[in-house]
Design a protein around this motif. Structure first.
Motif, mmCIF file in Angstrom:
data_model
loop_
_atom_site.group_PDB
_atom_site.id
_atom_site.type_symbol
_atom_site.label_atom_id
_atom_site.label_comp_id
_atom_site.label_asym_id
_atom_site.label_seq_id
_atom_site.Cartn_x
_atom_site.Cartn_y
_atom_site.Cartn_z
ATOM 1 N N TYR A 255 -133.983 19.875 48.087
ATOM 2 C CA TYR A 255 -133.255 18.915 47.248
ATOM 3 C C TYR A 255 -131.863 18.749 47.852
ATOM 4 N N SER A 256 -131.686 17.741 48.709
ATOM 5 C CA SER A 256 -130.461 17.629 49.504
ATOM 6 C C SER A 256 -129.570 16.453 49.129
ATOM 7 N N TYR A 257 -130.118 15.402 48.516
ATOM 8 C CA TYR A 257 -129.370 14.164 48.287
ATOM 9 C C TYR A 257 -129.614 13.634 46.886
ATOM 10 N N ALA A 258 -128.724 12.733 46.469
ATOM 11 C CA ALA A 258 -128.834 12.124 45.144
ATOM 12 C C ALA A 258 -129.548 10.787 45.175
ATOM 13 N N GLY A 259 -129.845 10.274 46.362
ATOM 14 C CA GLY A 259 -130.511 8.987 46.444
ATOM 15 C C GLY A 259 -130.817 8.613 47.874
ATOM 16 N N ARG B 225 -136.097 10.285 47.828
ATOM 17 C CA ARG B 225 -134.690 9.980 47.539
ATOM 18 C C ARG B 225 -133.820 11.224 47.629
ATOM 19 N N ALA B 226 -134.432 12.419 47.508
ATOM 20 C CA ALA B 226 -133.659 13.664 47.494
ATOM 21 C C ALA B 226 -133.795 14.470 48.781
ATOM 22 N N ALA B 227 -134.657 14.031 49.692
ATOM 23 C CA ALA B 227 -134.854 14.761 50.950
ATOM 24 C C ALA B 227 -135.114 13.756 52.064
#
Length: 460
Positions: free
Chosen positions: A159-163, A208-210
């Motif tokens: 889980y690396s990003y918000a979008g 969206r999160a990776a």
């Protein structure tokens, strides 16, 4: 003696009479013999099923059940629910996670799930720092599974990003943040816990999160037999964002960039076009369907008829745990399709549909298909009364009026009334439910109620 004699049991080739089931001290079946004489001194049961696999769970969300059903000032959606869930997740301690998970697992066992796949993404402390043990919270959930007696596939989440477009995570998402190295470190730390009741895979949260590169790094480093789960195409907004960023829909974008095979599970996959349906079905990957959560969040309906026509595999999960009953998931999987198509008896297999045998009874088709897909998604030897598989089974209440003999049993089990018809549950060769009560139900419920009181005080 580790044995049970079933007057009727659902075996891989269908219903059989007078089945002697034996298992060893490791919790695996050593013998499954139909047309047997009942040995003296062996416990007997009238109707026995393989235990169901819950292929998608966020266990901490069990404590949210019922707390988000209040309308906001504007239109509510998955995204407004998600903001509430983020705020809830910020304060939960590892000890509270374990208590919540144990209560969830007791409920799942009582209603017929004997295995669960935990899509686990609360890895960091409330301040966003990693715990000294990177696998602290994952260990807590595995410990809860052990205390309840349910088999678990732990899936640490990337889980690396918000979008899309590598949008930085918000402060509310600080407990979820992981890169490929973090996820692989958690997998490695959990390696000694693997065994008949525990498997460890990975779960890129979503596209969206990776990033594709991050997903590839994690999947390539994972042993080839381990399961890989991902949320995908759950919401229309997600599809639009992916199209805007990449020019392709989510499922197509993933297939164009990564090698997908039978160890993958596509959770939700609600919004797909024809080519995407074809791709998942042809790959042998499993569609992870969670009808009660998908309804609760307003996600939409999975395109089941064309997916089945192409030989697609599916399993079921309870996701946010607004329901913990496999019967309710399967019932609403079918009912949602009836509402969408204005037809009846949608989930069946006609001769030649999938290269397998025909199955016109909806209950039989749903239960058996979900066993197969769930077993594949779990990456464990579960989902069948078969030598070498985990000794997981359900004994139904033969005194209840909704329990009819085969071949009508599964139709009545799934489509008749709301009583829980599961009387006894064996998981991993251990009787964990007797007479509808879990063996540790009261102690686990007491700790759960204490945890809810602590969380209410935190929010007040």
């Amino acid at each position: 003696m580790n044995a049970l004699f079933a007057r009727h049991a659902l075996l891989p080739d269908g219903w059989r009479r007078d089945v002697l089931l034996r298992w060893d001290d490791t919790g695996r079946f050593t013998g499954v013999t139909a047309d047997s004489a009942p040995p003296q001194g062996i416990e007997q049961a009238s109707y026995v099923l393989p235990g169901m696999i819950n292929l998608h769970s966020h266990s901490f969300q069990r404590a949210l059940s019922g707390l988000t059903e209040i309308a906001g000032e504007g239109p509510d959606s998955f995204w407004t629910w998600r903001d509430l869930m983020y705020r809830f997740a910020l304060g939960i301690t590892p000890e509270q996670m374990e208590a919540i998970a144990a209560q969830l697992f007791v409920e799942c066992l009582r209603y017929g799930y004997t295995s669960i796949c935990e899509f686990h993404y609360v890895h960091r402390a409330p301040d966003g720092a990693l715990y000294a043990d990177v696998a602290e919270t994952a260990r807590r959930v595995i410990a809860a599974a052990g205390s309840a007696g349910i088999g678990i596939t732990m899936l640490p989440v990337l889980y690396s990003y918000a979008g899309f477009g590598a949008v930085p995570l918000s402060d509310q998402q600080r407990r979820f943040r992981t890169g490929p190295d973090d996820v692989l470190a958690i997998v490695q730390a959990l390696e000694p816990l693997r065994g008949p009741m525990v498997e460890v895979g990975v779960a890129p949260h979503s596209l969206r999160a990776a990033s594709v590169d991050g997903v590839r790094a994690v999947v390539d480093a994972l042993p080839k037999e381990r399961p890989v789960h991902i949320h995908i195409a759950e919401q229309q907004a997600e599809v639009r964002q992916c199209l805007d960023q990449t020019g392709r829909r989510p499922v197509r974008f993933l297939f164009d960039n990564l090698a997908v095979d039978t160890r993958w599970c596509f959770v939700h996959a609600t919004h797909m076009d024809e080519s995407e349906i074809n791709s998942i079905a042809a790959s042998g990957a499993v569609a992870g369907l969670c009808p009660t959560t998908e309804a609760n969040l307003g996600d939409g309906l999975f395109p089941l008829p064309p997916f089945l026509e192409r030989g697609g595999r599916f399993g079921i999960g309870s996701d946010s745990h607004v329901s913990t009953s496999p019967v309710e998931e399967l019932r609403w999987l079918e009912y949602g399709q009836r509402l969408a198509t204005q037809r009846r008896n949608v989930a069946v297999a006609h001769t030649g549909d999938t290269g397998g045998r025909a199955e016109r009874r909806v209950g039989d088709f749903l239960w058996r298909a979900a066993l197969e897909g769930g077993g594949a998604a779990a990456g464990r030897q579960v989902g069948a009364l078969r030598p070498g598989y985990n000794a997981d089974l359900l004994v139904l209440d033969d005194a209840h009026p909704n329990v009819a003999p085969p071949p009508e049993l599964l139709n009545g089990f799934i489509f008749s009334g709301n009583d829980n018809l599961v009387k006894d549950v064996l998981a991993g060769g251990r009787w964990v439910v007797r007479g509808r009560e879990h063996v540790a139900q009261r102690a686990i419920a007491a700790r759960f109620l204490q945890t809810l009181a602590e969380l209410r005080e935190l929010r007040s």
